[in-house]
Each structure stands twice: as C-alpha cells, then as structure tokens.
Design a protein around this motif. Structure first.
Motif, PDB file in Angstrom:
ATOM      1  N   TRP A   1      74.599   6.534 -68.142  1.00  0.00           N
ATOM      2  CA  TRP A   1      75.559   7.217 -69.016  1.00  0.00           C
ATOM      3  C   TRP A   1      75.211   6.914 -70.472  1.00  0.00           C
ATOM      4  N   SER A   2      74.993   5.651 -70.749  1.00  0.00           N
ATOM      5  CA  SER A   2      74.456   5.266 -72.045  1.00  0.00           C
ATOM      6  C   SER A   2      73.901   3.873 -71.926  1.00  0.00           C
ATOM      7  N   GLY A   3      72.705   3.698 -72.421  1.00  0.00           N
ATOM      8  CA  GLY A   3      72.130   2.368 -72.275  1.00  0.00           C
ATOM      9  C   GLY A   3      71.114   2.100 -73.356  1.00  0.00           C
ATOM     10  N   GLN A   4      70.615   0.890 -73.362  1.00  0.00           N
ATOM     11  CA  GLN A   4      69.521   0.632 -74.281  1.00  0.00           C
ATOM     12  C   GLN A   4      68.396  -0.100 -73.575  1.00  0.00           C
TER      13      GLN A   4
ATOM     14  N   THR B   1      71.159   8.113 -74.271  1.00  0.00           N
ATOM     15  CA  THR B   1      72.473   8.521 -73.789  1.00  0.00           C
ATOM     16  C   THR B   1      72.387   9.829 -73.031  1.00  0.00           C
TER      17      THR B   1
ATOM     18  N   ALA C   1      77.515  13.010 -72.349  1.00  0.00           N
ATOM     19  CA  ALA C   1      78.355  12.118 -73.149  1.00  0.00           C
ATOM     20  C   ALA C   1      78.428  12.611 -74.577  1.00  0.00           C
TER      21      ALA C   1
ATOM     22  N   ILE D   1      87.319  11.574 -73.895  1.00  0.00           N
ATOM     23  CA  ILE D   1      86.236  12.150 -73.096  1.00  0.00           C
ATOM     24  C   ILE D   1      86.674  12.196 -71.636  1.00  0.00           C
TER      25      ILE D   1
ATOM     26  N   ARG E   1      79.639   2.653 -63.874  1.00  0.00           N
ATOM     27  CA  ARG E   1      80.762   1.813 -64.252  1.00  0.00           C
ATOM     28  C   ARG E   1      81.264   0.994 -63.066  1.00  0.00           C
TER      29      ARG E   1
ATOM     30  N   ASN F   1      80.821   0.863 -71.363  1.00  0.00           N
ATOM     31  CA  ASN F   1      80.955  -0.541 -70.955  1.00  0.00           C
ATOM     32  C   ASN F   1      79.896  -1.460 -71.518  1.00  0.00           C
ATOM     33  N   GLN F   2      79.062  -0.983 -72.435  1.00  0.00           N
ATOM     34  CA  GLN F   2      77.984  -1.862 -72.900  1.00  0.00           C
ATOM     35  C   GLN F   2      78.516  -3.005 -73.751  1.00  0.00           C
TER      36      GLN F   2
ATOM     37  N   PRO G   1      76.716   2.682 -78.702  1.00  0.00           N
ATOM     38  CA  PRO G   1      75.871   3.817 -79.083  1.00  0.00           C
ATOM     39  C   PRO G   1      76.570   4.817 -79.991  1.00  0.00           C
TER      40      PRO G   1
ATOM     41  N   LEU H   1      68.124  -5.108 -72.276  1.00  0.00           N
ATOM     42  CA  LEU H   1      68.369  -4.254 -71.110  1.00  0.00           C
ATOM     43  C   LEU H   1      69.867  -4.176 -70.907  1.00  0.00           C
ATOM     44  N   LYS H   2      70.463  -3.105 -71.328  1.00  0.00           N
ATOM     45  CA  LYS H   2      71.901  -3.009 -71.188  1.00  0.00           C
ATOM     46  C   LYS H   2      72.303  -1.599 -70.814  1.00  0.00           C
ATOM     47  N   GLY H   3      73.436  -1.485 -70.163  1.00  0.00           N
ATOM     48  CA  GLY H   3      74.030  -0.168 -69.998  1.00  0.00           C
ATOM     49  C   GLY H   3      73.705   0.480 -68.676  1.00  0.00           C
TER      50      GLY H   3
ATOM     51  N   LYS I   1      68.025   3.316 -77.756  1.00  0.00           N
ATOM     52  CA  LYS I   1      69.270   3.721 -77.097  1.00  0.00           C
ATOM     53  C   LYS I   1      69.075   5.109 -76.513  1.00  0.00           C
TER      54      LYS I   1
ATOM     55  N   PHE J   1      74.450   8.912 -83.046  1.00  0.00           N
ATOM     56  CA  PHE J   1      74.733   8.996 -81.628  1.00  0.00           C
ATOM     57  C   PHE J   1      74.021  10.193 -81.012  1.00  0.00           C
TER      58      PHE J   1
ATOM     59  N   GLN K   1      81.749  13.672 -76.332  1.00  0.00           N
ATOM     60  CA  GLN K   1      82.251  12.951 -77.493  1.00  0.00           C
ATOM     61  C   GLN K   1      82.439  13.886 -78.673  1.00  0.00           C
TER      62      GLN K   1
ATOM     63  N   GLU L   1      79.277  -5.733 -71.528  1.00  0.00           N
ATOM     64  CA  GLU L   1      78.055  -6.264 -70.926  1.00  0.00           C
ATOM     65  C   GLU L   1      77.371  -7.244 -71.844  1.00  0.00           C
TER      66      GLU L   1
ATOM     67  N   TYR M   1      78.489  12.690 -84.967  1.00  0.00           N
ATOM     68  CA  TYR M   1      78.001  11.401 -85.476  1.00  0.00           C
ATOM     69  C   TYR M   1      76.523  11.350 -85.184  1.00  0.00           C
TER      70      TYR M   1
END
Lengths: 899, 341, 197
Positions: free
Chosen positions: B92-95, B102, B106, B194, B207, C35-36, C81, B87-89, B100, B121, B110, C39, B118
C-alpha cells in the motif's frame, strides 16, 4: 469493529527501563497498599502512630497510618521541627515494602546444621553448613524459636569458652532502634567480652566520628537544623544533598532564595544539588569538582585566609581554647598555597584553578565577616551566622576520611566558625539511627556515651550500669579487632573468627565482596536476623530468625541533629517475627546463664501483653547509665519523676529531645540545641569544660596530603583483593602511610583512555569508578521492594561522559560490564548527563569518571549465580587506620561492552 | 483460400523458451512479496528489541524471534537499529532503502479525500504508475498479496469441486469495478477520508499481517477479506478481482495502452481452450480478447501446448483473428473452402 | 447532516497525534493508513484507532501518553509518505518550534510536590528538561511554553490519577476557539470540549 487485543510486554527506551519482574528474584507486589485495604462492608479499624522516617539521616517526622492492623501509608508530621510536614518520595512510599517477601513463622536452620546438632552430644560443635551460597527452601528446616535459640546460645558459648569471646562478632545496624543497639553492645562486650562488634555505620560515618573525637573530644555535630536558617554560607563536601537528604537541601535552598546566601558544592560530579542552587542564583553558587584533594583544598583556603583575609582569623580563640594551631598555621602557610596544591586537584578534568580557590576563600571570609558584624566585631558575644560546612557520606568514604573531617574542623576553628548559632561543622548521617549506634558505642573499642573501652573509670561505670562483671570489659578492652569491619572479615578468612551475628544489616555494604566478604562468611557460623526471605544475608546464614521491622517495634531513633525521635509500634509484625531487641535479650540471657552469670539480673526486662519486651524500660536504663557523661539524659527521668510523663510520652509530646538532656529544664525544652563553649545551659555536673577534650581545648591537627610517592604506594594498595592471603590487617604500616599522604586505594591507567573498549588490554583499568546513591532508593532492600521506587529506577546504570563513551564505542542505553581488579558488575550505560534516555539522568560526570549507585546491588537477583549488579564486588577494602572507612568512590575500572 | 497472415503492424517477437516459465517466476515474485509483508514486521519487532537493548529481558518465543531475525539480518548490517529503517511498509505504501513507493490507488484516494495535490506524495507513486502504463495491470498478477491468496484460494476451490462441494462461477459485469472506483472517489471526497484503505484487499492484508505480528490483534479487515475469499469460492471465481476491486479498475485504465502485451499466434493455435480455462480474469485469449484487464500473468502462455501465445510490443490488441489455424474448425473450414473451389 | 454525523467523535480518552502531525482535520484527510509510522517507532507507542474515534479516524495513528509516551525520535515524520506527519529534524530548535502534540498541565491538587512531598519525577522524565518544564522548591514542577506535549511526564507521574496531563493540541485550539465564540452553532458536533480543572 473491535480489535481483539492480546497483551504483550513492551520495551521502551525512555522514562524508565522496566526490568521484567520475572527476571528478578524478588517478589514485588502489585500494590501492597491495595492488598492491605479492607474488603467491602464492615467497619475499618484505623490507627496511627508517630515515628521517624526509616530512611535517611535527616529524621523527618511521619505519621504511620494503619488499617485493620496493617500499615498502609505515611503522612508527614507537620508538627515535627525537622520537616514541618514535608517529606520526600522515599519516606512517602515507606509503607509499600512492609509486607512484600516477608519471612514469618519459625526460624530457618540449615538442614545439615540441624542434622549435625541433632546427633547425640550435638555432634561437631564447630560444624558449619556446606550449602551456603543458596537460600533455596530445600536447604532449610523450620525449627521452633526456642530450639533454634538454644542451639545458637550453646554454640556461641562453646566458641567463647574455647576460643575467647572475641572469636564471636556482631555486625549491627544504624536502622535498629537505639534500645536494641544498646543491648547488642551490652551483650557483645559485657556478656561475651568480645571487642568485635561493628555496624554498617562503619562504612558510612565513622570518619566523622573519629574526626570529632580527635578535635572536639566527643562525637556528633554540635549544631541543630535551625542553624541552617542563620548561616551566611553553606558548603557541601562530598554531599549530593538533593538526592540523599532532600528535605535539608530544600531548607537550605529556601534560605538561599529568601536571603541570597552563597553556596559552595565540592563534588566531582555536576549533581542536582549544584543545579538546584544555580537555578536559584548562579552568581553565588560555586561548584568545585575536586576528586580527592579536599584536604589540600581546605588547607589552601586557610592559606589564603591567613594571607589575604587576616581579619577573619580568630586569634583570641586560638590562643585561649585551641592546641596545635601554631603547627597548623605554619604548615598551611608553607606548603598549601593555591598554586602548590594544583597537582592534587584531580587533573585536567577537575579544574580547580588557583583563582577558584581564592574565590571560595573570599566567600568564606565574607560570610565570617557577616557574623562578626552582627557580634560587633568580636568572635565571641552575641550574634549569629557564619559558615556551615556540611558533609555527607561521599566525604567520609576515603582512606583518609578522618583527616578529611579534621581538616574541615581545622578551618572552622581557625576562623571562629565553630558551633555558634549559624556556623560550624555539620555531618549528615546516612541512616536514620546511625547516631544511635555511635551513641551506644556499638563499635570496636567503644563504650556508650562517647567514651572508649580504654577509659578505665568509664569501664567501671558501664560494668555497673550493665550489671556485668567488670572483668568482661577488661577482656574486651584487651581483645583486638584491627581493621574494624574489614578486619573482622579478614580475621574470619584467616580462621580467627568463629561466629557472626548479622542483625538488621546486610553484608553487601562491605567492600570486595567476592574476595573478602563472601569467602569469609563461608567460614563462620552465621546467625542472621532478617525481615525479607530473599535477603542476601540468608544466602550465608546458618540460622535465620524472622524479625520485626520499623513500624512493628517500639523504640527511638536519633537523627543527624542529635534529636531522639520516638518510633512507635504501629502494627504487629507477621506471625513468628520477633523484635530484634527481644531476640538479643533472649540470647543474652541464655548465654549469660551458660557462662555462669545471672542473665535475669543483667536483662531485668519484663514482657508486655504482646509478649514483647518493654523497650521503654530499656530506654530508662540508658538514661540512668548516661548520668555523668557528656550524653547525659537523666533530665528525662527527672521530668518523669516530677511531671509524671513517661520518656516516650515526652518524646511524642515535644517531637523529640536533642541529647544531652542533663536537667529537668533542658529535657522539658527539647534538649540541647548547641554543644560546647558553655552553650548547653545550666548543667551542674557537666563532665567537661569548653570542649569535651581532656584539656577542654580544640585539638587542631595539620593533615597533610602529598602525591610524591603516589604511584608506588597505590600499587601496593591495589594488591589487596588480588593477591592470595594478603591481608590489610597484616600491613597496617602501609595503610597508615597511605592515609598520611592522603591517597586513593586505586589509580587508573590513564594512558589507556581514548581507546575503544576492545582495545584496552585486560590488565589495564583506565577510568575512575565511584559508587554512591540515587534519590529514589535507600540502601538495597526496602526501596527495591516498593513498587513506586522500584519502577522509577529499576535497573543498575553507570553514568558516563559522552566523549568517554564515544572513545569507548558505547552508546546510551547499552549494557556494559564495569571491571576492576577485584570483580565486575553489569550496568546500563547512561551517556550524556541529562540528555540520556536512561533515567534518572540528572547528574553530569566529568571525563574519565564514572558513577553508579549501589542501591540496585541485588535488584536483579539475590541468587549469586544470577546476580550481576552486586556493586561492592568491585570496591577496595583498604581502610582508614583510625576510622575504618573504605573508599567506595575512587576505584579504577575498565569498561567492556556486553554483546 | 488464402492463408491469412498476421497483421503487419505488429511484430511477432521470437518466442524464447523463457516465456513459458514466466508463470513460475511470477509465483516466485508473489511469494517473495508476501514473505516480505510477513518479514518486515518481524524485523521491525527485532529492531525494537535492539533499540531498547532488551535482549536480557526477553522470554522464550521472543528470544526465538530475536535470534532468527538476527541471523537473517546480521550478514547485511552491523547496525540493525538504524539500518533496518530501510525496509518498511507494505504494498500500500512502503519504503525500500530510502525509496518510497506507493500504490497509485492510495494517491487517487488521498487526492480525493484531501482535495489537494501533495506533490512529494504523488511522486512516490510515479514508478508504479509508469510501470503500469508500460506493462499493464501487472501489479494484479505479479505483486498483489491478495492475488497470492486468491490464486491459492482458486486452487482450493478446484479441489473442493473435485470432492463434490458446490463452487460458484457466476459471471458479472466487469465494469462494476469502475463504478466502485468512482463511488469510492466520491465517497472519499464527501467524507474527507480514504475509503479505499479499508476496502482494498492488498491494503487490508498488509495491515492485518502487520497488526497480527506487531500489535497482536486481528480486526475487521480480516473478516472482510475472509468474506471475499468465500465469495470467490461460492459465488464467483476471482470475483473480487474481476468485478469489484477498485485498484484493478484503476490499473486497467492506466494499462489500457500498454506496449508490452500478450498476443496469440494464430498460426499455431489449435483452439484447445486451455488458455481460456486457465485465465483467472475470465478473458478470452483464444479469440484475442485480452483488453485492458489483462495483467500479463502468462498463465495462458505457460499452459498453451502449441506455444501459440507470446509477448509482443504493440499498443493495442489484434482484432479477433478467428479460429486457430491448427484447430479442427479452421481445418474443416479451410477444407470446405478448398472443397468449395 | 451526513457529513456532520460522519464526523462525530466519541472521545473517551485524550489522545495525541504523532509529533509533527498536521492539524486534526488535515491529518485525517492526508493519512493513508499505511501503518509505517508505528512500524518505525522504536518506542512502540503508536497505536491505531478502530471505530472509537469516529469512522473518519479509523486506522489513523495516535498515542496515549499515560500508557506509552513519545520519545521524540522523529522517525515517524521521515517515513510518512504523505506528509501527514511532517518530517522534523531531531534537534532542540526544530522540535520546540514545530512539534505541537499538546501542552502538559500540572494539577496542583494532585501533585505531590505541591503537597509538601518532594517528587520531581516528571521533571526527570522530560527530554527537554529546563526548556519545557522546570522545578522549584521541593521539586514543584512548572510547565513552560516550549512544552511540545510528548507525554513522558504524564507517563512517569507516580500519582494515581496522574497529576500532570498533556492537553492534546486539537483540544487546546478548540478550547481557545470556544472562549472566543459568543454562540455555538447548533448541530455542530465537530469536537466535544472536555473540561479540565
């Protein structure tokens, strides 16, 4: 756009786990050197003083630097022949803990003790404080020095008169100046007639002491450090030199690099010492991972030499100058072939196959041959080289420690590698002045200058030199203190000991803290001389006298190579602190007077302008008293008479004198480089011949090791500290038997290995646990109050093999509890040797063996309620019947995870 | 006058009771997302403490954090040190458990900043993009943490108005945000960074929450967001979302042809205007004007007393169906028509 | 001109990018400031720029080794990511080959072991001891080619100022570039070269 940052503490899993200083009971200053720095403007008064480093026994010369009367830093002395301007990290930071957590002002007396004393007639003279176990301010009152000293003197005299002088004991220190140690011994034996004087040297080096006495007739190594550069093979037994004696290690490593000499390291762990030598040349560096079978190993080498390398046996020497060699030769040939000793090499995790033993024997023989070549095929005559066997505390700390040392000397004697230039036995001392303790005989049954209390002639001589009635020494000689330091504590538990002095030595270096030492200290009237406020001794003290430390007193230290080094006073101690020696003199005088002797005559020393006794006068006294002994220092006094240079000035001028210095010439040239076999030079009244034994010969003795009854004997040994009212001093036959068979105090329940930690029953102890030291720390007090070294190793850790950890279910960095039959401690698991993230990760342990340092014993808190790292809570009290040392390294433990 | 029937090309879905309550579900969803934004950094700190085996070194408030996070996570994992990596992020972008996800903005940002595609992504944004194409600008109504705060802010503004404080309700052109999106892309291309990350409220909020919990610092982002809150109160209700948000612009574009949309059942509509009043984005549901900007928030469905709004499956909105059949206007018109006869 | 002005960096301190990061220019374009990486970092060593490194670096992650160094757990690469931090397996060979945070450099004037005082703390702190750094006589350190620049040595150095420093990759490359350039284009404010002894 700035971020407003609020400071947080962070936690890391890398270079150093930082323990929060709020959690510790110690106060670590941010940087005492900066605090000592003068304010802006105004002239800074700078000074310097010569000294020997206050840490390990190598005895490096340093220069203490002061600013405005405070010690601020160290600089290595490039003119000193031991280290030539090199220094290690501990010595470098020796200035940092000078002023952290110091006591100053009036002595502390326990409130209840002082109240009892203040009653008319002084109340119950045998009253002992009931508030022991805590050193909180509320339990003490501050009493002026003379009042406190008076009380102590009167109580001691009371005990001496009622129970005998032997009911009073002193636990002294290898970090006190030699002058202080001399006077302590004088006080205990000469004034009180007590035989119960011990020192922390007992836990460290007395195996070497008694080993030397038994074989060569006198204590301390016959060599000098210069012999290192002449050796052809250096062996280390139980000696992690790179961490414990770094400067000596690098001297040997340098020699190995330049001359490619082979090295052998005998140590169960793969230490930095082994790696350092292997980095230089892995082909001629051998690691022998023996756990306890050193005696068998050495005997086995002798066996191989006698069989396959007959040319290196010095038959002429044996016949002319050695006794007991026939029994030795027959014994090793019969029972100690490499195949026969395999059962004692430690098992599957300690691979010492017969081929390895033969290889080491071959290296030994080759090195001896090199010396023979130089001396043209003769063992005598000119030439140098051969084998130096060094050993450290790890080797001495066995319940058969004396036999360990004798076995080394046996092997060296057999091959003529004895005390010639570049060969011989070299015991490395742990403390800077443990040699002084041995020199001044501040141990049970000993007198200064390498004689025992049982030597009537010497007794009479010392009584004269000490200016005390000879009958006091007779009393001391007839008083018993079986068991030495451990025995002292057991006698206290039994009620046989009434008072104890603890001077410059902490009680936490003794084994079996929870069952033996701390309960014992609750029963005696304890007089403590300490420098730090939160020292563990203060927990059990009835009276605490703030003392001056190294750098604040004048005196001498003696290093491992018999070099007497000056330690100048660099700065005045904090107000109210007195030198330990001075306090001994004060009490000695008072007590002598109260006992009907003439205190001023016994201690005729004058005070100087600082109000302190002149240590140099005491030193002159020592020199005078040493006349006619094998530690004769009268040459120094002769030089003073002829050249007009005072003893301390002589020591400063030539950076130390190696004792003995019996003549003017010898003293002028820096003392005696090598002892025995007439190498001391012109010495008219030398009291001995080739060797210091009565018959002038080396006394070889075959030491045996036999595991046939191991289980049953060890089972009985493991009852000490567990069974109530079960004392080692009442079971000396058992201990002698254990020593004769070369055993360990514990035996692990190996069947319970390979199990998860919560599956091991609570009464089983599957693993070996060893206690030792770590490079960044020296003992337990100073280096933990020094910010640099404290930051480098702030937490207690236990080294574990990764497969053992996997079996147990312990991960690197987790907190575990190490439990033995006698107690437990908490530590961070350091798994995987050099891959561990718990630093310092530099040693690898074999399977089944765990290791942790004892230096962090009170680094979490000295308060017993919070202290979880007390290493000696787990150790065993079983002692060597001759040397009195205990085995800190072969304990049986169980590992539990802390949730 | 004939009764005008609904367009035969649309299918009126039956109006289950559930649609009225979707707004509550939406609020739960928004709250949950915001809660996760707070919880994830807290769990992260707990994870740090576990990694360092540092429990014994913690002090009061840190212990409290540890104990509460431990209580929360221990039913689910025996190895928080590694399992909590799942559990992160932020939005905006997380997993989430290895997946993942996003924010499409973003990805757009990017790609313009780096001038490259890419693909791994881009694939992380696939699910949001597809969902947006299906459900429209649902992110703005159901997920965006800024929406959570802006809607609360709108209620706050209403209360202020009630007690007499001046609040603003100016209307600007909705197309400004498309311009901002375009300018942002161009600026990213020129500068190579960005720009959106600093100016897009959900990224900023995610953030700032993370920083304030884990790094103990607020920054300019908070000030920026505060400024938009004040803008919403004093200048224009939901002004940022309606007129300025580049993310909103992007999702509107993607959601233009969404199959699931809200439609008015003209038969039961009584022109009470409650739907227009409640619509945060100043759309005109009463006259079938949802458009690409509608985020399916179902506020209008919930508030309609006649159940005249519902979800349909259709690729475009109906044209203006005129006054609702139950409305006075319609009735009077039809009366007229009847009378005309 | 605008572009150049935008890219001006006011480097007041050396900084490292997380392990596995792309080259500086690419990194700034790829990082979406989510910011991951910080984290997931179990060591809590990743921080984020404000405006102090130029507006284009704002919000990007960096590490100051003297304050908190990287323990090479390699989790940041897994979670990133956009691939601004490349995922690298946590094993010796991939780490040595692909991690290019910088290179440690010993200042022999400051290092205690070169002044005759055996120290060796940096060697003991190195997670790749004997691969990235080795010690000789009196524990004198020598940095080897395999050094990846994690900075644990710098963090542990007991000297003040530290005697071993990590030169970040973006300064290493441009230092090489500078020695090969005969003349520098005027107005090229790309990177300031900092001289180390």
């Amino acid at each position: 756009m700035k971020r407003i940052k609020i400071d947080r503490r962070d936690f890391i899993k890398s270079s150093a786990f930082i323990a929060s200083s709020a959690g510790t009971g110690l106060m670590v200053a941010a940087n005492p050197e900066l605090e000592a720095a003068p304010a802006q403007g105004g002239a800074v008064k700078r000074g310097s003083a010569l000294a020997q480093c206050p840490y390990c026994g190598v005895g490096c010369g340093t220069i203490i630097q002061t600013e405005n009367g405070k010690i601020v830093s160290m600089r290595p002395d490039k003119d000193h022949p031991t280290n030539y301007g090199l220094q290690c990290i501990k010595g470098l930071t020796a200035a940092e803990p000078m002023y952290v957590d110091r006591m100053d002002g009036d002595p502390y007396v326990r409130k209840d003790v002082w109240e009892e004393w203040s009653k008319p007639g002084h109340g119950d003279m045998e009253f002992i404080s009931q508030t022991k176990g805590s050193f909180d301010e509320e339990h003490f009152v501050r009493v002026p020095y003379h009042d406190a000293s008076d009380m102590v003197a009167r109580k001691v005299v009371y005990f001496a008169k009622k129970y005998s002088g032997n009911s009073i004991s002193l636990y002294g220190s290898g970090q006190l100046t030699m002058e202080g140690q001399y006077l302590e011994n004088l006080f205990m034996k000469g004034v009180l007639g007590s035989n119960t004087i011990e020192a922390n040297a007992r836990m460290c080096m007395t195996s070497a002491v008694t080993g030397y006495f038994a074989t060569l007739g006198s204590d301390t190594p016959p060599l000098s450090y210069d012999d290192i550069e002449m050796a052809d093979l250096v062996m280390h037994f139980g000696h992690n030199a790179r961490e414990s004696h770094p400067i000596i290690f690098w001297r040997i490593a340098d020699h190995k690099k330049k001359n490619d000499i082979p090295t052998v390291v005998v140590d169960p762990r793969l230490t930095g010492t082994v790696k350092g030598y292997s980095d230089i040349n892995p082909d001629n560096n051998v690691h022998v991972p023996i756990l306890n079978g050193d005696i068998s190993f050495l005997n086995s080498i002798a066996h191989v030499l006698l069989k396959d390398h007959k040319d290196v046996i010095d038959w002429d020497f044996l016949k002319a100058h050695v006794t007991g060699w026939k029994e030795y030769v027959d014994g090793v040939q019969a029972d100690y072939s490499p195949e026969q000793v395999q059962d004692r090499m430690g098992g599957e995790n300690h691979e010492v196959p017969a081929s390895l033993i033969r290889r080491v024997a071959g290296m030994f023989a080759d090195a001896t041959r090199k010396r023979l070549v130089r001396s043209k095929g003769k063992h005598e005559g000119k030439g140098y080289g051969g084998v130096i066997i060094m050993w450290g505390i790890g080797y001495n700390q066995h319940i058969h420690g004396q036999h360990n040392v004798i076995s080394i000397i046996n092997l060296l004697t057999l091959t003529g590698n004895l005390a010639k230039p570049g060969c011989g036995p070299f015991s490395m001392t742990g403390q800077p002045n443990a040699m002084g303790e041995r020199f001044t005989g501040g141990l049970t049954g000993r007198l200064p200058f390498n004689e025992g209390l049982n030597n009537l002639k010497h007794r009479a001589h010392m009584a004269k030199m000490w200016r005390i009635p000879e009958k006091n020494l007779d009393t001391a000689a007839n008083s018993k203190n079986p068991g030495f330091a451990v025995g002292m504590m057991e006698r206290a538990l039994k009620g046989d000991l009434k008072a104890m002095f603890l001077v410059y030595a902490t009680h936490i270096d003794l084994p079996d803290q929870y069952n033996l030492v701390r309960p014992a200290l609750l029963k005696t009237f304890n007089v403590v001389q300490e420098i730090y406020r939160h020292a563990p001794n203060n927990l059990y003290a009835d009276v605490i006298f703030p003392a001056c430390t190294w750098g604040e007193v004048n005196g001498v230290y003696i290093s491992s190579e018999r070099r007497i080094n000056i330690c100048e006073k660099a700065a005045q101690g904090p107000k109210g602190c007195r030198p330990d020696m001075d306090m001994v003199i004060d009490k000695g005088k008072e007590i002598a007077d109260l006992l009907g002797m003439d205190g001023d005559a016994i201690f005729p020393y004058k005070k100087d302008k600082d109000g302190e006794y002149d240590a140099e006068e005491v030193f002159r006294d020592v020199c005078r008293a040493s006349a006619g002994t094998d530690a004769d220092l009268t040459g120094i006094l002769e030089r003073e008479k002829i050249d007009g240079i005072s003893p301390y000035e002589q020591l400063k001028e030539i950076r130390g004198i190696q004792w003995p210095a019996p003549t003017y010439e010898v003293a002028k040239n820096g003392g005696t480089k090598r002892r025995y076999m007439m190498q001391e030079g012109q010495w008219e009244n030398r009291p001995y011949g080739y060797f210091r034994t009565k018959d002038g010969k080396v006394h070889m003795k075959l030491c045996k090791q036999d595991y046939s009854e191991r289980e049953e004997i060890t089972k009985k040994l493991m009852e000490f500290g567990v069974k109530e009212n079960h004392y080692t001093i009442d079971n000396q036959d058992l201990i002698i038997k254990a020593r004769d068979m070369g055993l360990t105090p514990d035996l692990p329940d190996e069947k319970f290995r390979h199990k998860a930690w919560n599956e091991v029953p609570k009464d089983k102890y599957p693993y070996w646990m060893g206690l030792g030291v770590v490079y960044e720390h020296f003992h337990t007090a100073k280096s933990n109050r020094s910010p640099t070294t404290q930051r480098l190793v702030p937490e207690m850790y236990v080294e574990m093999h990764e497969l053992d950890a996997k079996d147990l279910g312990i991960k690197d960095g987790e907190w575990v509890r190490v439990v033995t039959r006698r107690g437990s401690l908490e530590a961070r698991a350091q798994v995987g040797g050099t891959d561990s993230l718990v630093k310092p990760a530099r040693n690898s342990v074999p399977r089944g063996y765990m290791f942790g340092p004892w230096n962090l014993s009170v680094a979490d808190s000295a308060d017993p309620k919070k202290n979880k790292w007390l290493a000696n809570g787990i150790s065993s009290r079983v002692w060597d019947p001759v040397s009195g040392q205990v085995d800190f390294k072969k304990l049986a433990c169980r590992i539990e995870k802390l949730t | 006058m004939t009764f005008k029937s609904s367009n035969s090309s649309s299918r009126i879905m039956s109006r289950p009771y559930i649609f009225r309550h979707l707004n509550k579900v939406r609020w739960v969803c928004l709250t949950l997302v915001f809660l996760m934004l707070v919880l994830i950094p807290l769990l992260g700190i707990y994870q740090h403490y576990v990694s360092a085996s540092a429990y014994r070194n913690l002090d009061g408030s840190e212990k409290l954090l540890f104990d509460s996070m431990h209580a929360l996570s221990s039913p689910f994992t025996m190895d928080p040190e590694n399992d909590l990596d799942a559990l992160k992020g932020t939005t905006w972008s997380g997993q989430l458990f290895g997946l993942k996800i996003t924010d499409p903005l973003a990805i757009v940002g990017q790609m313009s900043a780096g001038l490259e595609v890419y693909w791994p992504f881009v694939l992380t944004g696939l699910i949001p993009i597809l969902l947006t194409m299906f459900f429209g600008r649902f992110y703005c109504g159901w997920i965006c943490p800024a929406t959570f705060l802006y809607e609360l802010n709108s209620n706050f503004a209403l209360w202020l108005k009630k007690i007499g404080v001046y609040t603003g309700d100016r209307k600007f052109d909705r197309r400004i945000k498309y311009l901002i999106l375009l300018l942002g892309i161009i600026a990213s291309t020129i500068t190579g960074t960005i720009i959106f990350a600093s100016l897009y409220p959900p990224a900023v909020i995610g953030r700032e929450i993370y920083f304030s919990i884990a790094l103990s610092g607020f920054g300019g982002g908070t000030l920026f967001f505060m400024a938009t809150l004040l803008f919403d109160i004093f200048v224009s209700k939901r002004g940022f979302c309606r007129y300025l948000c580049p993310g909103g612009a992007l999702y509107s574009l993607l959601g233009r042809f969404r199959p699931i949309r809200i439609q008015r059942v003209v038969e039961t509509c009584n022109d009470c205007e409650k739907c227009n009043a409640v619509c945060e984005f100043a759309l005109n549901p009463m006259r079938d004007d949802f458009g690409q900007e509608c985020n399916n928030c179902t506020a209008c469905i919930a508030v309609c007393p006649q159940d005249a709004l519902t979800f349909v499956v259709s690729l475009k909105d109906l044209d203006n169906q005129g006054p609702g059949y139950c409305s006075r206007e319609y009735r009077s018109n039809s009366d007229e028509r009847v009378n005309e006869k | 001109m605008v572009k150049a002005a935008f890219k001006v960096r006011h480097i007041t301190q050396r900084y490292l990018r997380p392990p596995g990061a792309l080259k500086e220019k690419d990194f700034i374009g790829r990082c979406i400031r989510c910011n991951q990486c910080a984290e997931i970092c179990p060591n809590n060593c990743i921080k984020f720029f404000g405006s102090e490194n130029g507006a284009d670096s704002m919000g990007t992650p960096y590490i100051t080794p003297r304050e908190k160094a990287c323990i090479l757990c390699m989790k940041c690469g897994d979670v990133c990511p956009t691939g601004a931090i490349k995922p690298i397996k946590r094993e010796l060979e991939p780490i040595v080959q692909y991690v290019e945070m910088g290179k440690a450099r010993v200042d022999e004037q400051l290092c205690l072991s070169y002044q005759g005082k055996s120290c060796g703390v940096c060697y003991r702190a190195c997670p790749l001891a004997d691969t990235a750094i080795k010690v000789g006589y009196m524990e004198q350190p020598t940095v080897l080619d395999a050094c990846v620049g994690c900075g644990l040595c710098e963090r542990s150095c007991i000297q003040i100022p530290q005697a071993i420093k990590v030169i970040p990759n973006h300064l290493l490359a441009s230092q090489l570039k500078a020695t090969h350039l005969k003349e520098r284009r005027s107005g090229d404010n790309d990177v300031q070269i900092i001289k180390f002894k």
